[in-house]
Design an enzyme around this catalytic site. Sequence first.
Site, PDB file in Angstrom:
ATOM      1  N   ASP A 117      67.730  93.929 168.110  1.00 12.22           N
ATOM      2  CA  ASP A 117      67.498  95.365 167.963  1.00 12.22           C
ATOM      3  C   ASP A 117      67.043  95.623 166.531  1.00 12.22           C
ATOM      4  OD1 ASP A 117      68.284  96.051 170.554  1.00 12.22           O
ATOM      5  OD2 ASP A 117      70.382  96.247 169.985  1.00 12.22           O
ATOM      6  N   ASP A 136      64.671  98.669 175.327  1.00  7.56           N
ATOM      7  CA  ASP A 136      65.624  99.754 175.578  1.00  7.56           C
ATOM      8  C   ASP A 136      64.896 101.063 175.896  1.00  7.56           C
ATOM      9  OD1 ASP A 136      67.648  97.932 174.989  1.00  7.56           O
ATOM     10  OD2 ASP A 136      67.804  98.593 172.907  1.00  7.56           O
TER      11      ASP A 136
END
Length: 157
Positions: A117, A136
């Site tokens: 991330d 995401d």
Amino acid sequence: MRLVFLSALFWFAADQLSKWAVVHWMRLAEIGHIAVWPPFLNFHMGWNTGINFGLFSGSPDAMRWILIALAVSISAWILWWAKTGLTRPVALLSAGAIVGGALGNVLDRVIYGAVADFLNVSCCGIVNPFAFNLADIGIFLGAFGLLIFADAKKITT
């Protein structure tokens, strides 16, 4: 089904290319933080071994494989649903976004043992401590799209 596969390919490729560019080419994994457009957009390296917002992170390595199996199972179910029950193009694109995003995160878990991330967005005096990635975004947009645009079967009595 072509729309599902094209959407899945787009989200998977966009996710993996962005991760390669930011994490490796821009060396975010080494640097840890890059201010892109402060305070609105920053790259902040995070390795998520859990699920959303780091839930279940720090769990035994078996959780990694459980999350991989879960993501692959959900992706297979969404592909089945797209083939047997979805007809609207926007719903098919949404299904593909979920599958492509989920498989992008699965590949991270297989290769790195965690999901990479790096996107951190803050605004208006609210500092967001969490990071996310393009997979995401695809999963979120796809779920929202299916919620709004999935074909509802008429119930007859």
